[in-house]
Design an enzyme around this catalytic site. Structure first.
Site, PDB file in Angstrom:
ATOM      1  N   ASP A 192     -57.048  26.910  34.960  1.00 19.76           N
ATOM      2  CA  ASP A 192     -56.955  25.481  34.676  1.00 19.76           C
ATOM      3  C   ASP A 192     -56.020  24.788  35.658  1.00 19.76           C
ATOM      4  O   ASP A 192     -56.202  23.619  35.976  1.00 19.76           O
ATOM      5  CB  ASP A 192     -56.472  25.267  33.237  1.00 19.76           C
ATOM      6  CG  ASP A 192     -57.444  25.849  32.223  1.00 19.76           C
ATOM      7  OD1 ASP A 192     -58.619  25.444  32.242  1.00 19.76           O
ATOM      8  OD2 ASP A 192     -57.038  26.713  31.437  1.00 19.76           O
ATOM      9  N   GLY A 221     -56.470  29.360  29.744  1.00 16.57           N
ATOM     10  CA  GLY A 221     -56.656  29.295  28.301  1.00 16.57           C
ATOM     11  C   GLY A 221     -57.314  28.035  27.808  1.00 16.57           C
ATOM     12  O   GLY A 221     -57.461  27.841  26.602  1.00 16.57           O
ATOM     13  N   GLU A 281     -58.125  37.439  28.499  1.00 16.60           N
ATOM     14  CA  GLU A 281     -58.061  37.244  29.947  1.00 16.60           C
ATOM     15  C   GLU A 281     -56.803  37.884  30.533  1.00 16.60           C
ATOM     16  O   GLU A 281     -56.857  38.529  31.585  1.00 16.60           O
ATOM     17  CB  GLU A 281     -58.095  35.747  30.277  1.00 16.60           C
ATOM     18  CG  GLU A 281     -59.449  35.101  30.043  1.00 16.60           C
ATOM     19  CD  GLU A 281     -59.415  33.592  30.172  1.00 16.60           C
ATOM     20  OE1 GLU A 281     -60.486  32.986  30.294  1.00 16.60           O
ATOM     21  OE2 GLU A 281     -58.307  33.004  30.154  1.00 16.60           O
ATOM     22  N   THR A 341     -66.213  28.030  35.747  1.00 19.23           N
ATOM     23  CA  THR A 341     -66.265  28.589  37.093  1.00 19.23           C
ATOM     24  C   THR A 341     -66.620  30.070  37.051  1.00 19.23           C
ATOM     25  O   THR A 341     -67.386  30.565  37.888  1.00 19.23           O
ATOM     26  CB  THR A 341     -64.924  28.391  37.818  1.00 19.23           C
ATOM     27  OG1 THR A 341     -64.521  27.021  37.692  1.00 19.23           O
ATOM     28  CG2 THR A 341     -65.045  28.730  39.292  1.00 19.23           C
TER      29      THR A 341
END
Length: 262
Positions: free
Chosen positions: A92, A103, A111, A36
């Site tokens: 996620d 992750g 991140e 994404t």
């Protein structure tokens, strides 16, 4: 070209395109990792090329850095940026309080560092990533290679006292070799099924020797931009307590679709 995209890809695209509107000239922006986030980077690349947008991007993985350079985004390191105006990344899973599991792409450490060094974090996701309780997606923990099996055993033992349904873990693999993160570490995926107390679990996991970081993002995300396969977009801002809805049109000539269809 839009007809060749799946509903999930369309949902990711509209979320990314809507989130790209948050980036303004002169900003320092964290660029997330994953499928994404790749849509976001492409959307921002279009704005740089066609709209004259100028900003500094701080990538959260080597893959994101390579894509950003390809589309013409000016890349700097976090040390150069010092602090960021905004980070936009995928997830996620996310719940109603905008707590996240991240992750799945293997970049959770960078991140989380980038997200927490930002004035604001915006998550972009398709509607399928929303859950009532975190945990259906395996929770990644990044561990140092030395003694990883001991760390794994300690993690599984610790899970006995945690509010989770599952307690199995697996070493993430890349073919027949352990997956190696950008920082040279391994990833253990914890198959928890359901997380009852994400804050407690995050604190306990990070206290273990050998664990570098975990994929629970608690009280970090400020807003989520949710895409739907029919072009609808919903923006939830947890700080403002607002929910906005919009719809984006697909363009047959969009360069993003052309690139991805090749």
């Amino acid at each position: 070209m839009t007809g060749e995209l799946s509903p999930i890809d369309k949902a990711k695209y509209v979320a990314a395109k809507r989130a790209a509107d948050y980036v303004e000239d002169g900003m320092r922006v964290g660029l997330g990792s994953g499928s994404t986030a790749a849509w976001l980077v492409r959307c921002l690349g279009d704005q740089v090329r066609d709209g004259g947008l100028r900003f500094k991007g701080v990538p959260t993985s080597s893959r994101t850095a390579a894509l950003a350079r390809d589309v013409g985004i000016d890349i700097i390191s976090l040390d150069e940026a010092k602090w960021l105006d905004l980070t936009i990344d995928g997830a996620d899973e996310f719940d109603g309080d905008l707590n996240l599991i991240k992750g799945g792409g293997g970049s959770l450490l960078q991140e989380k560092i980038v997200a927490t060094a930002s004035d604001r974090m915006i998550v972009i996701a398709d509607i399928g990533k929303e859950v009532e309780h975190l945990g259906a997606f395996p929770l990644p923990i990044e561990v140092i290679p030395f003694g990883w099996q001991t760390t794994q055993a300690l993690a599984e033992e610790t899970l006995i006292s945690m509010d989770v349904l599952g307690r199995q873990s697996t070493l993430r693999m890349n073919g027949d070799q352990p997956y190696i993160t950008d920082e040279g570490n391994y990833i253990l995926d914890l198959h928890l099924q359901r997380v009852g107390n994400a804050r407690q679990l995050s604190l306990v996991m990070n206290q273990m020797p050998g664990v570098v970081e975990n994929g629970l993002f608690i009280d970090i995300c400020d807003a989520v931009v949710i895409g739907f396969g029919d072009g609808r977009v919903e923006v939830r801002d947890i700080n403002e307590g607002t929910v906005e809805q919009d719809r984006l049109d697909f363009l047959e000539t969009d360069n993003l679709f052309t690139d991805l269809a090749e």
